[in-house]
Design an enzyme around this catalytic site. Structure first.
Site, PDB file in Angstrom:
ATOM      1  N   GLU A   8      33.716  31.025  35.273  1.00  7.74           N
ATOM      2  CA  GLU A   8      34.999  31.409  34.692  1.00  7.74           C
ATOM      3  C   GLU A   8      34.851  31.196  33.107  1.00  7.74           C
ATOM      4  O   GLU A   8      34.540  30.259  32.517  1.00  7.74           O
ATOM      5  CB  GLU A   8      36.146  30.487  35.266  1.00  7.74           C
ATOM      6  CG  GLU A   8      37.337  30.452  34.507  1.00  7.74           C
ATOM      7  CD  GLU A   8      37.997  32.039  34.308  1.00  7.74           C
ATOM      8  OE1 GLU A   8      38.080  32.852  35.226  1.00  7.74           O
ATOM      9  OE2 GLU A   8      38.538  32.212  33.399  1.00  7.74           O
ATOM     10  N   GLN A   9      35.360  32.296  32.405  1.00 12.94           N
ATOM     11  CA  GLN A   9      35.151  32.132  31.102  1.00 12.94           C
ATOM     12  C   GLN A   9      35.955  31.121  30.315  1.00 12.94           C
ATOM     13  O   GLN A   9      35.710  30.554  29.155  1.00 12.94           O
ATOM     14  CB  GLN A   9      35.642  33.532  30.361  1.00 12.94           C
ATOM     15  CG  GLN A   9      37.031  33.959  30.670  1.00 12.94           C
ATOM     16  CD  GLN A   9      37.001  35.151  29.811  1.00 12.94           C
ATOM     17  OE1 GLN A   9      36.469  36.150  29.275  1.00 12.94           O
ATOM     18  NE2 GLN A   9      38.290  35.876  29.923  1.00 12.94           N
ATOM     19  N   ARG A  18      52.527  30.595  40.326  1.00  7.91           N
ATOM     20  CA  ARG A  18      50.942  31.223  40.264  1.00  7.91           C
ATOM     21  C   ARG A  18      50.094  29.938  40.169  1.00  7.91           C
ATOM     22  O   ARG A  18      48.901  29.811  40.735  1.00  7.91           O
ATOM     23  CB  ARG A  18      50.560  32.061  39.195  1.00  7.91           C
ATOM     24  CG  ARG A  18      51.117  33.442  39.664  1.00  7.91           C
ATOM     25  CD  ARG A  18      50.980  34.247  38.416  1.00  7.91           C
ATOM     26  NE  ARG A  18      51.428  35.842  38.668  1.00  7.91           N
ATOM     27  CZ  ARG A  18      50.581  36.839  38.910  1.00  7.91           C
ATOM     28  NH1 ARG A  18      49.416  36.623  38.708  1.00  7.91           N
ATOM     29  NH2 ARG A  18      51.163  37.899  39.390  1.00  7.91           N
ATOM     30  N   TYR A  39      62.934  35.967  42.569  1.00  6.56           N
ATOM     31  CA  TYR A  39      62.872  35.010  43.827  1.00  6.56           C
ATOM     32  C   TYR A  39      62.552  33.405  43.487  1.00  6.56           C
ATOM     33  O   TYR A  39      62.060  33.219  42.247  1.00  6.56           O
ATOM     34  CB  TYR A  39      61.880  35.659  44.578  1.00  6.56           C
ATOM     35  CG  TYR A  39      60.453  36.188  44.002  1.00  6.56           C
ATOM     36  CD1 TYR A  39      59.483  34.878  43.858  1.00  6.56           C
ATOM     37  CD2 TYR A  39      60.041  37.058  43.628  1.00  6.56           C
ATOM     38  CE1 TYR A  39      58.178  35.172  43.079  1.00  6.56           C
ATOM     39  CE2 TYR A  39      58.913  37.739  43.066  1.00  6.56           C
ATOM     40  CZ  TYR A  39      57.947  36.489  42.934  1.00  6.56           C
ATOM     41  OH  TYR A  39      56.928  36.699  42.126  1.00  6.56           O
ATOM     42  N   ASP A  51      41.250  43.048  40.533  1.00  4.82           N
ATOM     43  CA  ASP A  51      41.635  44.072  39.511  1.00  4.82           C
ATOM     44  C   ASP A  51      40.470  44.596  38.929  1.00  4.82           C
ATOM     45  O   ASP A  51      40.734  45.521  37.935  1.00  4.82           O
ATOM     46  CB  ASP A  51      42.552  43.198  38.561  1.00  4.82           C
ATOM     47  CG  ASP A  51      44.041  43.076  39.058  1.00  4.82           C
ATOM     48  OD1 ASP A  51      44.399  43.498  40.013  1.00  4.82           O
ATOM     49  OD2 ASP A  51      45.074  42.588  38.084  1.00  4.82           O
TER      50      ASP A  51
HETATM   51  C1  LIG Z   1      54.382  41.432  36.563  1.00  2.94           C
HETATM   52  C2  LIG Z   1      53.527  41.173  37.395  1.00  2.94           C
HETATM   53  C3  LIG Z   1      53.798  40.878  38.819  1.00  2.94           C
HETATM   54  C4  LIG Z   1      52.798  40.765  39.846  1.00  2.94           C
HETATM   55  N1  LIG Z   1      53.164  40.259  41.228  1.00  2.94           N
HETATM   56  C5  LIG Z   1      52.314  40.311  42.314  1.00  2.94           C
HETATM   57  C6  LIG Z   1      52.743  39.848  43.302  1.00  2.94           C
HETATM   58  O1  LIG Z   1      53.851  39.573  43.801  1.00  2.94           O
HETATM   59  N2  LIG Z   1      51.608  39.866  44.491  1.00  2.94           N
HETATM   60  C7  LIG Z   1      50.516  40.366  44.426  1.00  2.94           C
HETATM   61  O2  LIG Z   1      49.638  40.287  45.304  1.00  2.94           O
HETATM   62  N3  LIG Z   1      50.008  40.794  43.031  1.00  2.94           N
HETATM   63  C8  LIG Z   1      50.844  40.867  42.221  1.00  2.94           C
HETATM   64  N4  LIG Z   1      50.425  41.050  40.649  1.00  2.94           N
HETATM   65  C9  LIG Z   1      49.084  41.362  40.640  1.00  2.94           C
HETATM   66  C10 LIG Z   1      48.127  40.240  40.225  1.00  2.94           C
HETATM   67  O3  LIG Z   1      48.697  39.556  39.357  1.00  2.94           O
HETATM   68  C11 LIG Z   1      46.652  40.696  40.192  1.00  2.94           C
HETATM   69  O4  LIG Z   1      46.432  42.013  40.895  1.00  2.94           O
HETATM   70  C12 LIG Z   1      45.743  39.499  40.446  1.00  2.94           C
HETATM   71  O5  LIG Z   1      46.306  38.456  39.661  1.00  2.94           O
HETATM   72  C13 LIG Z   1      44.573  39.802  40.162  1.00  2.94           C
HETATM   73  O6  LIG Z   1      43.536  38.805  40.331  1.00  2.94           O
HETATM   74  P1  LIG Z   1      41.745  38.980  39.963  1.00  2.94           P
HETATM   75  O7  LIG Z   1      41.507  37.512  40.568  1.00  2.94           O
HETATM   76  O8  LIG Z   1      41.469  40.129  40.669  1.00  2.94           O
HETATM   77  O9  LIG Z   1      42.057  39.017  38.356  1.00  2.94           O
HETATM   78  P2  LIG Z   1      42.565  38.067  37.212  1.00  2.94           P
HETATM   79  O10 LIG Z   1      43.695  37.445  37.700  1.00  2.94           O
HETATM   80  O11 LIG Z   1      42.710  38.744  35.899  1.00  2.94           O
HETATM   81  O12 LIG Z   1      41.372  36.903  36.849  1.00  2.94           O
HETATM   82  C14 LIG Z   1      40.189  37.609  36.314  1.00  2.94           C
HETATM   83  C15 LIG Z   1      39.379  36.246  36.121  1.00  2.94           C
HETATM   84  O13 LIG Z   1      38.355  36.495  35.410  1.00  2.94           O
HETATM   85  C16 LIG Z   1      37.937  35.605  34.156  1.00  2.94           C
HETATM   86  N5  LIG Z   1      37.158  36.519  33.221  1.00  2.94           N
HETATM   87  C17 LIG Z   1      37.398  37.904  32.604  1.00  2.94           C
HETATM   88  N6  LIG Z   1      36.009  38.138  32.091  1.00  2.94           N
HETATM   89  C18 LIG Z   1      35.126  37.028  32.268  1.00  2.94           C
HETATM   90  C19 LIG Z   1      33.744  37.276  32.011  1.00  2.94           C
HETATM   91  N7  LIG Z   1      33.206  37.879  31.166  1.00  2.94           N
HETATM   92  N8  LIG Z   1      33.053  35.967  32.285  1.00  2.94           N
HETATM   93  C20 LIG Z   1      33.773  35.253  33.025  1.00  2.94           C
HETATM   94  N9  LIG Z   1      34.978  35.181  33.500  1.00  2.94           N
HETATM   95  C21 LIG Z   1      35.698  36.081  32.944  1.00  2.94           C
HETATM   96  C22 LIG Z   1      39.229  35.784  33.468  1.00  2.94           C
HETATM   97  O14 LIG Z   1      39.462  34.660  32.590  1.00  2.94           O
HETATM   98  C23 LIG Z   1      40.353  35.479  34.872  1.00  2.94           C
HETATM   99  O15 LIG Z   1      40.493  34.019  35.243  1.00  2.94           O
HETATM  100  C24 LIG Z   1      51.492  41.249  39.809  1.00  2.94           C
HETATM  101  C25 LIG Z   1      51.258  41.619  38.410  1.00  2.94           C
HETATM  102  C26 LIG Z   1      52.163  41.546  37.443  1.00  2.94           C
HETATM  103  C27 LIG Z   1      51.382  41.924  36.142  1.00  2.94           C
END
Ligand SMILES: Cc1cc2nc3c(=O)[nH]c(=O)nc-3n(C[C@H](O)[C@H](O)[C@H](O)COP(=O)(O)OP(=O)(O)OC[C@H]3O[C@@H](n4cnc5c(N)ncnc54)[C@H](O)[C@@H]3O)c2cc1C
Length: 398
Positions: free
Chosen positions: A35-36, A109, A215, A293
């Site tokens: 993790e960065q 979260r 909520y 994402d």
């Molecule tokens: C307003 C809002 C409400 C939402 N509500 C919901 C909900 O109710 N339910 C739901 O399921 N989803 C919801 N989402 C979507 C959800 O937040 C995201 O889809 C989810 O957090 C994505 O998780 P992830 O682990 O793929 O990415 P991220 O949470 O973006 O994690 C990526 C990680 O990778 C790290 N990283 C990035 N680049 C590097 C690198 N080069 N080297 C090492 N580490 C790196 C980052 O620091 C981060 O910790 C919501 C989103 C928003 C904006």
């Protein structure tokens, strides 16, 4: 190669990366997360996790940790923006748990992230490691981090979010799309809203050009809200900005007093530009793949972004368990199984922007009439979504 002998690097310690790491560890793989940031952290906001996500986390041994931290809403309630008339009310709580075998939760979260991280030994999580480059040598992947560390692993998984470096390495530069929506997010101490007698439900209010979701999280101590408005452009450099409470109230002028009371009770609010991406043609190349994402960023209007990342990790693990040594075939299978579902959700989330934000008129009346007879949140309507078991591969015994 035995499972224990197979080494996996997960890039990114968000919900998706950590959940995938716990899945892989549980299945016996030698997995480490990079993790960065200097510490694992999440934004100060709420998140809804539906049974298709909680089922997986419970199987990974997290049932108790989730139950301690989560709020179980009794229903989902959609209402009209000005007079508060009910458009749709569907059961969650026990009905959902009985039907789908797992609960629907609301979390802060940070609480959810802590619950998942708690299932990983500290030595398997490396903070302060920002991936700079990764090269697939055919028999292994070599990765290089900004701090000078180099690693060599059998598989590398990009769980590094919407700005994914791994995605860029695999498929080149591709800017995410501003969706024309901004969200004001806030957390209000529940005691400030006591006179409103708010139910423990998942609430959304639909109105012209915007919607408002709220909520309880953190054991009911905080009310989370997301106030979404359409905006033509996002001119700030940052995707997140400190939002002005007075601005948010102005944007919700004329909305129901309950909506305005919740916004007005917050100390500070943050304004987010909402971005998504087009579905990717591919997620995997050789020994590298993506999840969460990084490969299917979507508008949050189905509440599924994080849940889908949890599903990704479960299916990816199941594919690797069945791989019988052919790793790139396992990654290709994972992508084939996952992409149709996440693409459907990306499209539905986008469509909900229009559907939720209809101006009052004929189309809005049609939407409301349809919701009254066959709401999209009824048990029957969500079966395909909440009933999906991402651990179980087609053709495999459950
Ligand atoms: C307003 C809002 C409400 C939402 N509500 C919901 C909900 O109710 N339910 C739901 O399921 N989803 C919801 N989402 C979507 C959800 O937040 C995201 O889809 C989810 O957090 C994505 O998780 P992830 O682990 O793929 O990415 P991220 O949470 O973006 O994690 C990526 C990680 O990778 C790290 N990283 C990035 N680049 C590097 C690198 N080069 N080297 C090492 N580490 C790196 C980052 O620091 C981060 O910790 C919501 C989103 C928003 C904006």
């Amino acid at each position: 190669m035995t499972r224990a002998g197979l080494s996996v690097a997960v890039i990114g310690g968000g919900i998706g990366g950590l959940a995938a790491a716990v899945s892989l560890l549980h299945a016996g793989f030698d997995v480490e997360v990079y993790e960065q940031a200097s510490a694992l952290s999440e934004v100060g906001a709420g998140i809804q996790i539906s049974p298709n996500g909680t089922r997986i986390l419970q199987r990974l041994g997290l049932a108790e940790a989730l139950a301690q931290r989560g709020v179980r809403p009794v229903a989902v309630h959609q209402r009209r923006w000005d007079d508060g008339r009910t458009l749709q009310r569907a059961p969650l709580g026990e009905t959902v748990e009985r039907t789908f075998g797992a609960p629907y939760y609301h979390f802060h979260r940070a609480d959810l992230l802590a619950a998942i991280a708690g299932a990983l030994p500290a030595r398997r999580v490396h903070v302060g490691h920002r991936l700079v480059d990764a090269v697939d040598h055919g028999d292994r992947v070599e990765a290089r981090f900004e701090n000078g560390t180099r690693i060599s692993r059998d598989i590398l998984i990009g769980a590094d979010g919407i700005h994914s470096r791994v995605r860029q390495i695999l498929f080149g530069e591709d800017r995410p799309r501003f969706t024309g929506c901004v969200a004001y997010r806030g957390l209000v101490p529940a005691e400030r809203l006591a006179t409103l007698n708010l139910e423990v439900t998942s609430n959304s209010w639909m109105g012209p050009g915007g919607h408002f979701v709220h909520y309880y999280v953190a054991g009911g101590r905080l009310m989370n809200f997301v106030a979404v408005r359409e905006e033509d452009s996002w001119t700030h450099e940052s995707w997140i900005d400190r939002g002005d409470v007075a601005d948010a109230l102005r944007l919700f002028e004329g909305w129901h007093p309950c909506v305005r009371a919740i916004i007005g009770a917050v100390d500070e609010t943050f304004k987010w530009a909402l971005f998504d991406r087009e579905p990717l043609p591919r997620w995997s190349v050789g020994r590298m793949t993506l999840l969460g994402d990084s490969c299917h960023a979507m508008l949050p209007f189905m509440g599924q972004g994080a849940v889908q990342s949890i599903e990704d990790g479960a299916t990816l693990t199941a594919c690797l368990v069945q791989a019988a040594g052919d790793l790139s075939a396992a990654l290709a299978r994972y992508e084939t199984l996952r992409k149709p579902r996440t693409t459907r959700l990306q499209e539905m989330s986008r469509h909900n922007k229009t559907r939720f934000h209809l101006p009052d008129g004929v189309d809005q009346q049609k939407r409301d009439a349809q919701a009254a007879v066959a709401g999209d949140r009824s048990i029957a309507a969500v079966g395909w979504l909440y009933g999906h078991d991402a651990d179980v591969l087609p053709g495999a015994a459950a």
